[in-house]
Enzyme design. Structure first.
Site, short mmCIF file in Angstrom:
data_model
loop_
_atom_site.label_atom_id
_atom_site.label_comp_id
_atom_site.label_asym_id
_atom_site.label_seq_id
_atom_site.Cartn_x
_atom_site.Cartn_y
_atom_site.Cartn_z
N THR A 32 76.33 21.94 -18.36
CA THR A 32 77.18 20.84 -18.87
C THR A 32 76.60 19.48 -18.46
OG1 THR A 32 79.09 22.29 -18.63
CG2 THR A 32 79.53 19.95 -18.84
N GLY B 283 82.96 11.56 -11.01
CA GLY B 283 82.38 11.45 -12.35
C GLY B 283 81.78 10.08 -12.57
N LYS C 182 85.10 16.26 -2.33
CA LYS C 182 84.95 14.84 -2.68
C LYS C 182 85.57 13.94 -1.61
CE LYS C 182 84.86 15.88 -7.57
NZ LYS C 182 85.71 16.16 -8.74
P1 NAP Z 1 76.77 24.57 -15.30
O1 NAP Z 1 77.18 24.17 -16.66
O2 NAP Z 1 77.16 25.91 -14.79
O3 NAP Z 1 75.17 24.40 -15.21
C1 NAP Z 1 74.41 24.86 -14.14
C2 NAP Z 1 72.93 24.86 -14.56
O4 NAP Z 1 72.14 25.20 -13.43
C3 NAP Z 1 72.60 25.87 -15.66
O5 NAP Z 1 71.65 25.33 -16.52
C4 NAP Z 1 72.00 27.05 -14.88
O6 NAP Z 1 71.01 27.76 -15.61
C5 NAP Z 1 71.32 26.36 -13.73
N1 NAP Z 1 71.30 27.18 -12.52
C6 NAP Z 1 72.34 27.59 -11.77
N2 NAP Z 1 71.90 28.33 -10.73
C7 NAP Z 1 70.56 28.39 -10.83
C8 NAP Z 1 69.54 29.02 -10.08
N3 NAP Z 1 69.81 29.74 -8.99
N4 NAP Z 1 68.25 28.88 -10.48
C9 NAP Z 1 67.95 28.16 -11.60
N5 NAP Z 1 68.88 27.54 -12.35
C10 NAP Z 1 70.17 27.66 -11.98
O7 NAP Z 1 77.34 23.53 -14.21
P2 NAP Z 1 77.73 21.98 -14.45
O8 NAP Z 1 79.16 21.85 -14.84
O9 NAP Z 1 76.70 21.31 -15.26
O10 NAP Z 1 77.68 21.44 -12.93
C11 NAP Z 1 76.47 21.20 -12.29
C12 NAP Z 1 76.73 20.41 -11.01
O11 NAP Z 1 77.34 19.18 -11.34
C13 NAP Z 1 77.68 21.09 -10.03
O12 NAP Z 1 77.28 20.79 -8.72
C14 NAP Z 1 79.02 20.43 -10.33
O13 NAP Z 1 79.90 20.46 -9.23
C15 NAP Z 1 78.56 19.03 -10.61
N6 NAP Z 1 79.47 18.22 -11.41
C16 NAP Z 1 79.99 18.69 -12.56
C17 NAP Z 1 80.84 17.87 -13.31
C18 NAP Z 1 81.46 18.31 -14.60
O14 NAP Z 1 82.27 17.56 -15.15
N7 NAP Z 1 81.11 19.49 -15.12
C19 NAP Z 1 81.12 16.56 -12.87
C20 NAP Z 1 80.54 16.11 -11.67
C21 NAP Z 1 79.71 16.94 -10.96
P3 NAP Z 1 71.39 28.60 -16.95
O15 NAP Z 1 71.75 27.56 -17.96
O16 NAP Z 1 70.17 29.34 -17.30
O17 NAP Z 1 72.56 29.46 -16.56
N1 HSE Z 2 85.20 19.95 -11.88
C1 HSE Z 2 85.22 18.60 -11.49
C2 HSE Z 2 86.55 17.98 -11.86
C3 HSE Z 2 84.10 17.85 -12.16
O1 HSE Z 2 87.27 18.56 -12.67
O2 HSE Z 2 86.88 16.92 -11.32
C4 HSE Z 2 83.93 16.44 -11.65
O3 HSE Z 2 83.44 16.41 -10.35
#
Ligand code: NAP
Ligand code: HSE
Length: 429
Positions: free
Chosen positions: A14, A136, A207
């Protein structure tokens, strides 16, 4: 011309996917280049499954070889959007050892290993930035780190989990069930890969640990935060809260009390007039208090791929500008932009006009708006103001300010109609 900055992106889900697309789109590429005077070039994208096609990402860059992607001498910066603590912690330590700066969105990693990672970065003479790990797109880390650096912050409080806030808001507003709202938050990319962290308070606790560390210049870790989430809240809790004139929100709080840190996350009832009560959907809002600066609040999108990617890119630009002058110091950083005339701004207007209290007056006022092609949404007429006058108060449908001005000029120019100058105010929604 400065050399492009080579970047390795860890994770392309994402958040990582949105970062890759932002760095690939001509418009945002140009914005980044303008902001920091250098091109930023994605050279490696590391994922678990490199065979899967990824929208907007050059497949030649994608691999599962983190070691090679981190060691490449052609990159100077690593963006980590992989999540989890293992193998991510090791990847960050490897990146520092190879002399790379790191920007991460990973709150669980920082809340558990932040002190170790910050020290390792400093020892290697590189930098670690983590704006996207907190709220965010809301720049609360930067505000605490820079603007409040010497403000002696005593309190950081707010809504720091977008998913929980989205669930509570949807349940209260549209009567969605908990499961429906959580499924929608996941579909929209707000929830973590394992959404139990969002709803059990662990994400917000991480956070709060990060924000307390930055605000108080003290090492506050995940274990220091007492937390519970919204997973035990039922629809009838929201209904009873409403009967008491309150709403339920998941609140995080880090406070200095007599030199001690209180750090907690809990669902709480807020009176409807409380400034955080109206923060809805996936939005976050944080209030920072200090004796010198008073209370300051920041709010905005707290989750979502593109929103989080924007905070990541902000960190990249700030790292680059820490070494070079910023866009305001560099002449070529300025854009030459035309001015948008305020009279062309389109919106609804509130109009207040005192007129002669005679037959046909309302029709003439309406006709002035009609001939300016302005449609009226609501009108209130009060007769008998000061004997011979009537007062018309109306709200228009969206129209250009110049059209509303034309209608008012027509009314004001009819001496037998208007009493005093009519006034119009924009209505903001
Ligand atoms: P996600 O959609 O699950 O994406 C994770 C990515 O990392 C995928 O591309 C996955 O590969 C890859 N990955 C995971 N484990 C791996 C490993 N062991 N080796 C190689 N690649 C690996 O997660 P996300 O929502 O983008 O979140 C990513 C980070 O951002 C997290 O720390 C989350 O807390 C943070 N975050 C998210 C948001 C939000 O709104 N979603 C906001 C702020 C911060 P594949 O695609 O091949 O599975
Ligand atoms: N999963 C987190 C939230 C993403 O819903 O706030 C942003 O850090």
């Amino acid at each position: 011309v400065a050399e492009p900055l080579g970047v390795t992106l860890l994770g392309c889900g994402t958040v990582g996917g949105a970062v890759a697309r932002l760095l690939g789109e001509p418009r945002s590429r140009a914005a980044v280049e303008r902001a920091c005077g250098r091109r930023v070039e994605l050279r490696h994208v590391v994922v678990r499954d490199p065979t899967r096609p990824r929208d907007g990402v050059d497949p030649d860059l994608v691999s599962d070889d983190a070691r090679a992607a981190l060691a490449d001498p052609g990159i100077a910066l690593v963006i980590e959007a992989m999540g989890g603590t293992d193998p991510t912690r090791g990847h960050l330590l490897d990146a520092f050892a190879a002399g790379k700066d790191v920007v991460t969105a990973n709150k669980q990693l920082l809340a558990r290993h932040g002190a170790e990672l910050l020290e390792a970065a400093a020892a290697a003479g590189v930098r670690l930035r983590f704006e996207a790990a907190a709220c965010g797109a809301v720049p609360v880390v930067r505000a605490l780190r820079e603007s409040f650096a010497a403000a002696d912050v005593t309190l950081v409080e707010g809504i720091v989990n977008g998913t929980s806030n989205f669930i509570l808001s949807s349940m209260a507003a549209s009567g969605a069930t908990y499961d429906e709202a959580l499924a929608e938050a996941t579909r929209l990319g707000y929830a973590e890969a394992d959404p139990s962290e969002d709803v059990n308070g662990a994400d917000a606790a991480a956070k709060i640990a990060i924000l307390a560390t930055v605000a108080f210049h003290a090492r506050v870790a995940m274990d220091d935060v007492a937390y519970e989430g919204i997973d035990r809240i039922h629809a009838d809790d929201l209904a009873y809260a409403r009967e008491f004139g309150h709403v339920v929100k998941l609140l995080g709080r880090a406070e200095l009390i007599d030199g001690r840190v209180l750090a907690m996350v809990s669902p709480a009832l807020l009176a409807v007039g409380h400034p955080l009560a109206s923060v809805g959907g996936s939005r976050n809002a944080v209030l920072v208090a200090s004796p010198s600066a008073g209370e300051i609040s920041l709010s905005g999108p707290g989750a979502g791929g593109r929103e989080t990617a924007s905070a990541i890119i902000g960190d990249v630009v700030s790292l680059l500008n820490a070494r070079h002058e910023g866009p305001l110091e560099r002449g070529e950083g300025y854009r030459s932009l035309e001015r948008f005339p305020v009279e062309d701004r389109v919106g609804s207007f509130y109009v207040h006009v005192d007129v002669a209290d005679r037959p046909g007056v309302l029709a003439r006022v309406a006709s002035a708006f009609g001939s300016a092609d302005v449609s009226i949404r609501t009108v209130i007429q009060r007769g008998g103001v000061g004997g011979e006058e009537a007062r018309l108060v109306l709200v228009t449908h969206p129209a250009a300010q110049r059209q509303v001005r034309a209608a008012l000029d027509e009314i004001a120019a009819a001496p037998d109609l208007a009493r005093g100058a009519p006034r119009a105010l924009p209505v903001l929604t």
